[in-house]
Design a protein around this motif. Structure first.
Motif, PDB file in Angstrom:
ATOM      1  N   ARG A  86      41.666  -8.007  97.839  1.00 56.08           N
ATOM      2  CA  ARG A  86      41.047  -9.284  98.191  1.00 56.08           C
ATOM      3  C   ARG A  86      41.920 -10.419  97.674  1.00 56.08           C
ATOM      4  NH1 ARG A  86      36.880  -9.275 101.017  1.00 56.08           N
ATOM      5  NH2 ARG A  86      35.515  -7.498 101.178  1.00 56.08           N
ATOM      6  N   GLY A  87      42.096 -11.447  98.500  1.00 52.11           N
ATOM      7  CA  GLY A  87      42.921 -12.587  98.122  1.00 52.11           C
ATOM      8  C   GLY A  87      44.401 -12.404  98.408  1.00 52.11           C
ATOM      9  N   LEU A  88      44.789 -11.264  99.016  1.00 53.32           N
ATOM     10  CA  LEU A  88      46.203 -11.023  99.315  1.00 53.32           C
ATOM     11  C   LEU A  88      46.721 -12.113 100.256  1.00 53.32           C
ATOM     12  CD1 LEU A  88      48.642  -9.001  99.089  1.00 53.32           C
ATOM     13  CD2 LEU A  88      47.830  -8.056 101.271  1.00 53.32           C
ATOM     14  N   PRO A  89      47.762 -12.843  99.868  1.00 55.74           N
ATOM     15  CA  PRO A  89      48.333 -13.847 100.769  1.00 55.74           C
ATOM     16  C   PRO A  89      48.912 -13.169 102.012  1.00 55.74           C
ATOM     17  CG  PRO A  89      49.105 -14.179  98.515  1.00 55.74           C
ATOM     18  CD  PRO A  89      48.427 -12.837  98.563  1.00 55.74           C
ATOM     19  N   CYS A  90      48.595 -13.719 103.179  1.00 57.40           N
ATOM     20  CA  CYS A  90      49.091 -13.120 104.413  1.00 57.40           C
ATOM     21  C   CYS A  90      49.439 -14.192 105.432  1.00 57.40           C
ATOM     22  CB  CYS A  90      48.079 -12.136 104.993  1.00 57.40           C
ATOM     23  SG  CYS A  90      46.591 -12.913 105.639  1.00 57.40           S
ATOM     24  N   ALA A  91      50.265 -13.785 106.382  1.00 54.70           N
ATOM     25  CA  ALA A  91      50.639 -14.639 107.507  1.00 54.70           C
ATOM     26  C   ALA A  91      50.836 -13.725 108.710  1.00 54.70           C
ATOM     27  CB  ALA A  91      51.908 -15.423 107.196  1.00 54.70           C
ATOM     28  N   LEU A  92      50.832 -14.326 109.896  1.00 54.47           N
ATOM     29  CA  LEU A  92      50.908 -13.569 111.142  1.00 54.47           C
ATOM     30  C   LEU A  92      51.746 -14.325 112.151  1.00 54.47           C
ATOM     31  CD1 LEU A  92      49.723 -11.410 113.254  1.00 54.47           C
ATOM     32  CD2 LEU A  92      47.910 -13.112 113.642  1.00 54.47           C
ATOM     33  N   TYR A  93      52.574 -13.562 112.881  1.00 51.67           N
ATOM     34  CA  TYR A  93      53.173 -14.121 114.094  1.00 51.67           C
ATOM     35  C   TYR A  93      52.849 -13.186 115.251  1.00 51.67           C
ATOM     36  CZ  TYR A  93      57.198 -10.916 113.558  1.00 51.67           C
ATOM     37  OH  TYR A  93      58.001  -9.813 113.430  1.00 51.67           O
ATOM     38  N   VAL A  94      52.610 -13.795 116.416  1.00 53.18           N
ATOM     39  CA  VAL A  94      52.232 -13.059 117.613  1.00 53.18           C
ATOM     40  C   VAL A  94      53.191 -13.436 118.735  1.00 53.18           C
ATOM     41  CG1 VAL A  94      50.436 -12.678 119.356  1.00 53.18           C
ATOM     42  CG2 VAL A  94      49.787 -13.093 116.959  1.00 53.18           C
ATOM     43  N   ARG A  95      53.827 -12.446 119.310  1.00 52.42           N
ATOM     44  CA  ARG A  95      54.638 -12.673 120.515  1.00 52.42           C
ATOM     45  C   ARG A  95      53.714 -12.457 121.697  1.00 52.42           C
ATOM     46  NH1 ARG A  95      56.290 -14.877 124.113  1.00 52.42           N
ATOM     47  NH2 ARG A  95      57.931 -14.157 125.490  1.00 52.42           N
ATOM     48  N   ALA A  96      53.290 -13.573 122.297  1.00 51.01           N
ATOM     49  CA  ALA A  96      52.254 -13.543 123.318  1.00 51.01           C
ATOM     50  C   ALA A  96      52.802 -13.962 124.671  1.00 51.01           C
ATOM     51  CB  ALA A  96      51.114 -14.482 122.915  1.00 51.01           C
ATOM     52  N   MET A 114      38.772  -8.063 105.231  1.00 45.32           N
ATOM     53  CA  MET A 114      39.461  -7.507 104.064  1.00 45.32           C
ATOM     54  C   MET A 114      39.558  -8.515 102.922  1.00 45.32           C
ATOM     55  SD  MET A 114      42.396  -5.344 106.037  1.00 45.32           S
ATOM     56  CE  MET A 114      42.854  -4.239 104.733  1.00 45.32           C
ATOM     57  N   GLY A 115      39.239  -9.766 103.227  1.00 44.83           N
ATOM     58  CA  GLY A 115      39.282 -10.788 102.185  1.00 44.83           C
ATOM     59  C   GLY A 115      40.678 -11.289 101.878  1.00 44.83           C
ATOM     60  N   TRP A 116      41.613 -11.079 102.804  1.00 45.23           N
ATOM     61  CA  TRP A 116      42.962 -11.595 102.597  1.00 45.23           C
ATOM     62  C   TRP A 116      42.956 -13.100 102.813  1.00 45.23           C
ATOM     63  CZ3 TRP A 116      46.455  -7.591 105.618  1.00 45.23           C
ATOM     64  CH2 TRP A 116      46.327  -6.325 105.005  1.00 45.23           C
ATOM     65  N   LYS A 117      43.947 -13.784 102.285  1.00 48.18           N
ATOM     66  CA  LYS A 117      44.009 -15.240 102.315  1.00 48.18           C
ATOM     67  C   LYS A 117      45.169 -15.705 103.195  1.00 48.18           C
ATOM     68  CE  LYS A 117      46.003 -17.221  98.943  1.00 48.18           C
ATOM     69  NZ  LYS A 117      46.462 -17.666  97.655  1.00 48.18           N
ATOM     70  N   TRP A 118      44.836 -16.445 104.261  1.00 47.60           N
ATOM     71  CA  TRP A 118      45.885 -16.998 105.122  1.00 47.60           C
ATOM     72  C   TRP A 118      46.652 -18.062 104.355  1.00 47.60           C
ATOM     73  CZ3 TRP A 118      47.008 -14.444 109.299  1.00 47.60           C
ATOM     74  CH2 TRP A 118      46.020 -13.744 109.985  1.00 47.60           C
ATOM     75  N   ALA A 146      59.227 -17.795  99.604  1.00 42.52           N
ATOM     76  CA  ALA A 146      59.461 -18.878  98.638  1.00 42.52           C
ATOM     77  C   ALA A 146      58.198 -19.150  97.823  1.00 42.52           C
ATOM     78  CB  ALA A 146      59.923 -20.131  99.357  1.00 42.52           C
ATOM     79  N   GLY A 147      57.029 -19.055  98.463  1.00 41.41           N
ATOM     80  CA  GLY A 147      55.783 -19.229  97.732  1.00 41.41           C
ATOM     81  C   GLY A 147      55.590 -18.160  96.670  1.00 41.41           C
ATOM     82  N   LEU A 148      55.945 -16.934  97.001  1.00 40.28           N
ATOM     83  CA  LEU A 148      55.892 -15.854  96.006  1.00 40.28           C
ATOM     84  C   LEU A 148      56.896 -16.115  94.890  1.00 40.28           C
ATOM     85  CD1 LEU A 148      55.644 -12.525  98.048  1.00 40.28           C
ATOM     86  CD2 LEU A 148      53.927 -13.511  96.532  1.00 40.28           C
ATOM     87  N   ASP A 149      58.106 -16.492  95.276  1.00 37.87           N
ATOM     88  CA  ASP A 149      59.178 -16.738  94.308  1.00 37.87           C
ATOM     89  C   ASP A 149      58.807 -17.840  93.333  1.00 37.87           C
ATOM     90  OD1 ASP A 149      61.862 -16.072  93.424  1.00 37.87           O
ATOM     91  OD2 ASP A 149      62.536 -17.960  94.319  1.00 37.87           O
ATOM     92  N   ALA A 150      58.138 -18.879  93.841  1.00 33.17           N
ATOM     93  CA  ALA A 150      57.760 -20.022  93.001  1.00 33.17           C
ATOM     94  C   ALA A 150      56.489 -19.768  92.206  1.00 33.17           C
ATOM     95  CB  ALA A 150      57.583 -21.256  93.885  1.00 33.17           C
ATOM     96  N   GLY A 151      55.802 -18.672  92.498  1.00 31.74           N
ATOM     97  CA  GLY A 151      54.581 -18.344  91.775  1.00 31.74           C
ATOM     98  C   GLY A 151      53.362 -19.108  92.247  1.00 31.74           C
ATOM     99  N   ILE A 152      53.415 -19.679  93.452  1.00 31.92           N
ATOM    100  CA  ILE A 152      52.259 -20.427  93.944  1.00 31.92           C
ATOM    101  C   ILE A 152      51.368 -19.579  94.845  1.00 31.92           C
ATOM    102  CG2 ILE A 152      53.275 -22.696  93.650  1.00 31.92           C
ATOM    103  CD1 ILE A 152      53.924 -22.736  96.618  1.00 31.92           C
ATOM    104  N   LEU A 153      51.812 -18.379  95.184  1.00 36.57           N
ATOM    105  CA  LEU A 153      50.991 -17.462  95.978  1.00 36.57           C
ATOM    106  C   LEU A 153      50.597 -16.262  95.128  1.00 36.57           C
ATOM    107  CD1 LEU A 153      52.832 -17.394  99.406  1.00 36.57           C
ATOM    108  CD2 LEU A 153      50.844 -18.714  98.764  1.00 36.57           C
TER     109      LEU A 153
END
Length: 153
Positions: A86-96, A114-118, A146-153
């Motif tokens: 829960r709270g896992l940072p996530c992102a999505l791209y869709v080739r539509a 799943m409680g993941w965080k966009w 970069a967000g992970l690297d900077a510790g903000i995610l």
């Protein structure tokens, strides 16, 4: 060291180029403390998600829905991960080829359950192929890493 997991379906040369752009962005030379793991959906599983600190999902739009491969990944991962990430940072791209709405809604429903965080709104790459899609996916992955690297995610 943080881990970014990229799970992307690549049934064509263009979708493979998108996944490679994501990997390139996530491995930007100025991002030092992030390990990048790239797996196709049929090879990725709950153990990969348990070992990551953020996830980038990539899929095609198939008949107004996510790819069967990404759906399979979610089918195998949903219950083992339901209370674990829960709270896992996530992102999505869709080739539509169309508008990506159904695909976005389907993935959003699963991710929400799943409680993941966009970390940002899903990137919908719709219509005819454009070279600009590569840059957009690269920037998305770079921002996540970069967000992970900077510790903000």
């Amino acid at each position: 060291m943080k881990t970014l997991l990229i799970v992307a379906h690549t049934p064509s040369a263009n979708t493979l180029a998108l996944r490679e752009a994501a990997e390139r962005g996530a491995r930007h030379p100025e991002i030092e403390a992030v390990e990048v793991v790239v797996k196709p959906p049929l090879e990725a599983g709950p153990e990969d998600v348990l070992a990551c600190d953020a996830i980038l999902l990539g899929t095609t739009e198939n008949l107004g829905y996510m790819s069967g491969a990404l759906k399979d990944f979610f089918d195998r991962s949903y219950y083992p991960l339901l209370e674990e990430k829960r709270g896992l940072p996530c992102a999505l791209y869709v080739r539509a080829g169309l508008d990506g709405t159904g695909t976005h809604r389907a993935v959003e429903g699963i991710v929400g359950g799943m409680g993941w965080k966009w970390v940002q709104a899903p990137l919908i790459l719709h219509g005819e192929w454009q070279e600009a899609f590569l840059e957009q996916v690269e920037e998305l992955a770079m921002s996540l890493a970069a967000g992970l690297d900077a510790g903000i995610l």
